[in-house]
Each structure stands twice: as C-alpha cells, then as structure tokens.
Design a protein around this motif. Structure first.
Motif, PDB file in Angstrom:
ATOM      1  N   LEU A  80     -13.354   3.609   2.877  1.00  0.00           N
ATOM      2  CA  LEU A  80     -13.898   3.825   4.223  1.00  0.00           C
ATOM      3  C   LEU A  80     -12.723   4.195   5.109  1.00  0.00           C
ATOM      4  CD1 LEU A  80     -15.765   3.553   6.727  1.00  0.00           C
ATOM      5  CD2 LEU A  80     -15.175   1.139   6.738  1.00  0.00           C
ATOM      6  N   LEU A  81     -12.724   5.430   5.608  1.00  0.00           N
ATOM      7  CA  LEU A  81     -11.642   5.850   6.499  1.00  0.00           C
ATOM      8  C   LEU A  81     -12.108   5.879   7.937  1.00  0.00           C
ATOM      9  CD1 LEU A  81      -9.847   8.775   4.629  1.00  0.00           C
ATOM     10  CD2 LEU A  81      -9.259   6.357   4.703  1.00  0.00           C
ATOM     11  N   ASP A  82     -13.274   6.461   8.191  1.00  0.00           N
ATOM     12  CA  ASP A  82     -13.729   6.667   9.548  1.00  0.00           C
ATOM     13  C   ASP A  82     -15.247   6.509   9.599  1.00  0.00           C
ATOM     14  OD1 ASP A  82     -14.403   7.527  12.046  1.00  0.00           O
ATOM     15  OD2 ASP A  82     -13.237   9.374  11.967  1.00  0.00           O
ATOM     16  N   ALA A  83     -15.685   5.501  10.320  1.00  0.00           N
ATOM     17  CA  ALA A  83     -17.121   5.222  10.360  1.00  0.00           C
ATOM     18  C   ALA A  83     -17.903   6.339  11.043  1.00  0.00           C
ATOM     19  CB  ALA A  83     -17.365   3.895  11.077  1.00  0.00           C
ATOM     20  N   PRO A 149     -13.485  -0.136  -9.089  1.00  0.00           N
ATOM     21  CA  PRO A 149     -12.537  -1.249  -9.246  1.00  0.00           C
ATOM     22  C   PRO A 149     -11.488  -1.301  -8.131  1.00  0.00           C
ATOM     23  CG  PRO A 149     -12.023   0.488 -10.813  1.00  0.00           C
ATOM     24  CD  PRO A 149     -13.295   0.887 -10.133  1.00  0.00           C
ATOM     25  N   VAL A 150     -11.400  -0.234  -7.337  1.00  0.00           N
ATOM     26  CA  VAL A 150     -10.432  -0.203  -6.231  1.00  0.00           C
ATOM     27  C   VAL A 150     -11.173   0.128  -4.937  1.00  0.00           C
ATOM     28  CG1 VAL A 150      -8.368   0.926  -5.305  1.00  0.00           C
ATOM     29  CG2 VAL A 150      -8.590   0.577  -7.772  1.00  0.00           C
ATOM     30  N   VAL A 151     -10.940  -0.668  -3.906  1.00  0.00           N
ATOM     31  CA  VAL A 151     -11.613  -0.459  -2.619  1.00  0.00           C
ATOM     32  C   VAL A 151     -10.568  -0.395  -1.507  1.00  0.00           C
ATOM     33  CG1 VAL A 151     -13.293  -1.396  -0.998  1.00  0.00           C
ATOM     34  CG2 VAL A 151     -13.656  -1.692  -3.447  1.00  0.00           C
ATOM     35  N   LEU A 152     -10.629   0.685  -0.716  1.00  0.00           N
ATOM     36  CA  LEU A 152      -9.721   0.850   0.432  1.00  0.00           C
ATOM     37  C   LEU A 152     -10.553   0.918   1.692  1.00  0.00           C
ATOM     38  CD1 LEU A 152      -7.600   3.933  -0.769  1.00  0.00           C
ATOM     39  CD2 LEU A 152      -7.100   1.544  -1.142  1.00  0.00           C
ATOM     40  N   LEU A 153     -10.273   0.048   2.637  1.00  0.00           N
ATOM     41  CA  LEU A 153     -11.055   0.061   3.871  1.00  0.00           C
ATOM     42  C   LEU A 153     -10.112   0.099   5.067  1.00  0.00           C
ATOM     43  CD1 LEU A 153     -13.616  -2.756   2.937  1.00  0.00           C
ATOM     44  CD2 LEU A 153     -13.914  -0.301   2.622  1.00  0.00           C
ATOM     45  N   ASP A 154     -10.340   1.068   5.948  1.00  0.00           N
ATOM     46  CA  ASP A 154      -9.517   1.206   7.146  1.00  0.00           C
ATOM     47  C   ASP A 154     -10.259   0.585   8.325  1.00  0.00           C
ATOM     48  OD1 ASP A 154      -7.440   1.884   8.748  1.00  0.00           O
ATOM     49  OD2 ASP A 154      -7.753   4.054   8.669  1.00  0.00           O
ATOM     50  N   GLU A 155      -9.756  -0.507   8.827  1.00  0.00           N
ATOM     51  CA  GLU A 155     -10.342  -1.209   9.971  1.00  0.00           C
ATOM     52  C   GLU A 155     -11.847  -1.440   9.817  1.00  0.00           C
ATOM     53  OE1 GLU A 155      -8.480  -2.089  12.623  1.00  0.00           O
ATOM     54  OE2 GLU A 155      -6.680  -0.848  12.455  1.00  0.00           O
TER      55      GLU A 155
ATOM     56  N   ARG B  81     -13.031  14.650   4.963  1.00  0.00           N
ATOM     57  CA  ARG B  81     -12.309  13.638   4.185  1.00  0.00           C
ATOM     58  C   ARG B  81     -13.255  12.896   3.254  1.00  0.00           C
ATOM     59  NH1 ARG B  81      -8.988  11.866   9.334  1.00  0.00           N
ATOM     60  NH2 ARG B  81      -7.419  13.494   9.240  1.00  0.00           N
ATOM     61  N   VAL B  82     -14.457  12.633   3.760  1.00  0.00           N
ATOM     62  CA  VAL B  82     -15.441  11.971   2.905  1.00  0.00           C
ATOM     63  C   VAL B  82     -15.813  12.904   1.753  1.00  0.00           C
ATOM     64  CG1 VAL B  82     -17.776  11.032   2.811  1.00  0.00           C
ATOM     65  CG2 VAL B  82     -16.334  10.570   4.791  1.00  0.00           C
TER      66      VAL B  82
END
Lengths: 309, 239
Positions: A80-83, A149-155, B81-82
């Motif tokens: 999740l980079l930008d909601a 298996p890998v989760v990246l979450l921005d804010e 990006r998504v």
C-alpha cells in the motif's frame, strides 16, 4: 527466505539525495516499523524496493530477487503506497478485480479480502464516496490480495478511526505471527510502538538505527523509578547517600533518575522505609526517537539540504 | 508473466469506468449525427462518400478522448504505481493497455462506419446513388480503422506527456482547426498530417498524393510513433 534487502541503495533527484547508501534487511516473522520524519526517504525507499523508481546506485531485492523480475508479483509482495490511487469512479470491487486478473488471482479472493478489510457491504460503491479511512482499508485489501509472504505498507493508519487503528494493529501482528515479512512506515510514534517488534529509522535518507524496538528505547531513554513514601526526608537522605538524583512533585511523588525498581526497592527495604508506591517509568518510543533525532541534528546541523517529501 | 491476464486486467479497467463507455458511445453518436447534418447540406462539387462520413471529423474527438482518458487515468494519484506493482514488465503492460484501447475503438469504429453510412446515404437519397457497394465497404472499414488509430495516437501521446489534458489540448485544436485551415490545400505536406492522410479512405475520389490505403498507412505510422514514444516514456521514467 523472504527478506527485503537493500544494498548501498542510493537515489538522487537532481542534486537532492533522497536515499543515501542505505543497507538494511527486513526479516520475516516480525513487524518492522519504518520511521523517520517527512522527507527522510521512507516512501522513496519503498518505491525503489517495488521497482517503481530506478536507483541511482545500489540494489533492492525481495527474497533475493529484484521486484521487476517477479512473476505475478502480487503473490509475492503486497504493498500500500497511496490510498488515493484507486480511481474514484470505479467500485472497490472492480478496482481489486482488475488487479487480481492481471496476476491470475480468482474473483473469490477479491471478496475474501474485501470481507477481511470490513468493506464487503460497500464493495459495490464507487471509491469516490469513500472516506480516507475506507480508502486505507481498500489499499490494505489490495495488499493482501495475493496472500503474499511480504507486506509493505506506507502510513496505513492515516485517516483510520479508533476501531480501524485497532484492526490494523491486530492485522499486522497476525501477519507477522504467520511468518510474513511486514514493513510498515509511519511517523506516528505511539502507533508504531503498538505493533512494531523491530525498527528501522531513517534521517535524510540515511540509516540511523536498525534494532529491536525494546533495545532502541532502553538504549536511549534513561530508566526512571517512581516512588511514594510516608517519610519524604528519609527517602531523600537515603537516595542521596547512594548517589541517586531524585526530585519530588507537588503530590509527594518522587522520581529517581537512572534507577531501576530492583535497586530502589531493595534500598528502601533495607532501610526499613515504608513505601506506598514503587514503579518503573517505561521510556516511550517517542522519547527515544526524539533523543536520536536530536543527536543526529547535532552532527548534521551544517548545510541543511532542502528536502523533498 | 503471460500477456492474456494483463490484457484482461486492462480490459476490466476500461469497461468499469463509465466515462470510457460514454466516450465510446459518443463516437457513434457524434459521427452519425454530423454525417446526417452534412448530408442534408450536400451541394456543389461534393463527394457523396465523404458526405456520408463527414461526421468522422467530430466522432474522432470522442475517439481521441477515449484513448487519452484510458491512459491519463493511470497518471492520477499514483494509479500507475499500483498498476506497475501488479505488472512490473512495463513494455508488456503498455502493450496490453494499447490493445485494450485499440480493440474496442476498432469495434466501435466499425459500428460507427455502418451507422454513419446508413444514416448518411438515407439522408442523401438520390445523391448517394452513384456510390458502389465496394466504396461503401471501403469507407466503413476505413472509418473503423481510422478511429481506432486516432484513439491509439491519443493513448501514446498521453503516455508520453503523462497528461490527458495536455494531449487533448494539443490534439483537439489540431483536429478541429489546423486541419480545417490547411486541409483544403491538397498536394502539399498537409496531405501527410495524421487526420488528413487517414481520411482519404472516406472519399469516393481521392485527391492529393495519397490513396485510401496508403493514407491510412501514413496515419498508422503517426500512431506507431506515438505509441513507441509513450512506451519509451513508461519504460524509462520513474513511476
């Protein structure tokens, strides 16, 4: 092994170095908090890991491979980079169906993650009717789509209501318990303290700390003990004799600096001093973080580079 | 990664946006409506085939809007990006996007050709009697191919400029003004402008240097150039 590794990772935008020779490893089975002030390079680092931006030098890999070489990457890494990214005129379900289709993930899984994110009842509504909190939930649902298996979450806690904050906290802890690699960036200290096991701290694009959260706090915040007694002057005398520094507040509560409950409790007991209260004052992540950034500021007080968010 | 799932994803993105469907509908409507108007007005030294397809000049604006919007929606708020996190093979991703734009544009363009020819000849009445069956077929197919090429031209340009507004700001004045102004001068470089060249196929008797199919080939060259430039931009630049 599905760790995230960066090796000497550097990214420059013009003359501004957003990420500066960053080397770290994010391990599975724990939640790693990714901290730093705005403009420290957290989001840039995440984009570099996801192969969205090209590094000026250095490498970033997931499970030993560059992200761009992954086949059906949503099954390996969820991010999740930008909601705000989902198109406002599309429904949440259609947004996820398009993502799923590209990685050959079934429509059943779309409904599963919508359910998990608490969006099942609004899944067929257009995203532009969503609050920021609902968009965050949709972004997290998208990150979970491929059961990665890998989760990246921005804010991820941005805009979430209290219930949502508790939900994300429990979700992150569960993902780590399941053995996944979880990297969560944030600038909210109390929030991060509630879910992180490990910390990576950035400042001006450089690595300031990569350590377990407990160690980070203990190394930076002086341990203090709070004491209440019926005989203040006796306590003061006792502490002074043993070289402790202590202060009393208006309500007769004493704070002993650089002390542990084990030592103070034993001293009082040996002296036959009646205690009404004895407690350790836990350092907070916020205190430790501010201490680190203050120390950092001393070394980097000269030419302040303009920073980009 | 295989191509088919990526194409499927891009097709879902197109068909789930109402604005995309409206733009496709507008291609048919605008073309047929303006063809009917032009046919009513037909007089003097007029080309009956082009009279039946006159509305293409307006329908192509909708086709351009369709192609531009399909790509520009990726440049809003990190949508790209998504998309590229899901499909990091950028060339393949953009190829899928182009197919997802081109195929529906071609299908709708062919429908537009049939409708426009039917409406146009009906309004023209006796004046359309000189048209042969093969000329009508050539115009219909040409109309479909031309509209698809214009949609793809806009898609490529949008990827290059990373902005739908910039693309429409260039293409629409160009299509509506420049071509009308220089359009009457045949036998010059104006014959090789993307719209002028491609519309030769809609005339009963081609004027100028290009024939019906060589004209479409010139338009196709413009479109391929725009798509390659767009693909280059998508591949090279940070998302």
């Amino acid at each position: 092994m599905t760790s995230i590794d960066t090796q000497d990772l550097t990214k420059e935008y013009g003359s501004n170095r957003a990420v500066d020779h960053l080397t770290f490893r994010v391990l599975p089975g724990r939640v790693t908090g990714f901290l730093g002030p705005n403009g420290a390079g957290k989001s840039t680092t995440l984009r570099l890991v996801l192969g969205l931006d090209r590094p000026t030098s250095g490498t970033a890999t997931v499970g030993g491979r560059a992200y761009a070489t992954l086949d059906e990457p949503l099954r390996h890494v969820g991010a999740l980079l930008d909601a705000q990214a989902p198109h406002g005129s599309r429904t949440a379900r259609d947004h996820l169906r398009a993502l799923a289709a590209g990685n050959r993930i079934g429509a059943g899984r779309v409904d599963e993650v919508l359910e998990e994110a608490g969006l099942a009842s609004v899944a067929r509504r257009r995203v532009k009717t969503y609050s920021l909190g609902m968009r965050q939930r949709l972004g997290i649902a998208a990150a979970l789509l491929g059961d990665p298996p890998v989760v990246l979450l921005d804010e991820p806690s941005n805009g979430l209501d209290p219930e949502g904050i508790i939900w994300i906290r429990e979700l992150l802890r569960r993902l780590a318990r399941e053995g996944r690699t979880v990297l969560v960036s944030s600038h909210l200290m109390n929030e991060t303290a509630s879910f992180a096991d490990h910390l990576i701290v950035l400042g001006r694009g450089r690595l300031l700390a990569d350590t377990p959260m407990r160690d980070f706090i203990h190394a930076r915040v002086e341990p203090r003990v709070r004491v209440r007694t019926t005989d203040g002057p006796a306590l003061r005398g006792l502490l002074t004799r043993h070289g402790y520094e202590a202060s009393e507040d208006d309500e007769g509560r004493w704070t002993v600096h650089h002390a542990r409950v084990e030592d103070i409790g034993r001293l009082a007991s040996d002296a036959g001093l009646p205690l009404l209260e004895l407690s350790a004052e836990e350092g907070t992540l916020e205190q430790a973080y501010l201490d680190l950034t203050a120390a950092e500021a001393e070394f980097t007080s000269t030419p302040a580079q303009p920073q980009e968010a | 990664m295989a191509f088919a799932p990526v194409l499927h994803a891009e097709w879902i993105k197109i068909r789930t946006l109402r604005s995309m469907l409206w733009a496709l509908g507008a291609i048919v409507f605008a073309t047929a409506a303006f063809s009917a108007l032009a046919a009513l007005d037909g007089g003097g030294d007029f080309d009956p085939l082009f009279a039946a397809f006159f509305g293409v000049s307006f329908g192509q604006v909708a086709a351009v809007a369709f192609g531009a919007t399909a790509v520009s929606s990726e440049f809003q708020a990190g949508a790209l990006r998504v998309s590229l996190s899901a499909v990091p093979q950028r060339g393949r991703w953009f190829a899928a996007k182009a197919v997802a734009v081109g195929v529906p544009a071609l299908a709708v363009g062919l429908v537009t050709g049939v409708v426009s020819l039917a409406v146009g000849t009906a309004v023209l009445g006796e004046k359309a009697n000189g048209l042969t069956w093969t000329e009508g077929l050539r115009g219909t197919v040409g109309c479909g191919v031309y509209l698809a090429l214009m949609a793809l031209l806009a898609a490529g340009l949008t990827a290059l400029l990373r902005s739908g507004v910039a693309t429409l700001g260039i293409l629409i004045p160009f299509l509506l003004l420049v071509s009308f102004v220089v359009g009457d001068k045949s036998g010059t470089v104006a014959d090789f402008l993307p719209d002028k060249a491609g519309q030769v196929v809609l005339h009963e008797t081609p004027e100028g240097t290009l024939g019906p199919w060589s004209g479409l080939a010139v338009t196709a060259c413009w479109t391929v150039a725009a798509l390659l430039a767009g693909a280059w931009s998508i591949r090279r630049r940070d998302a």
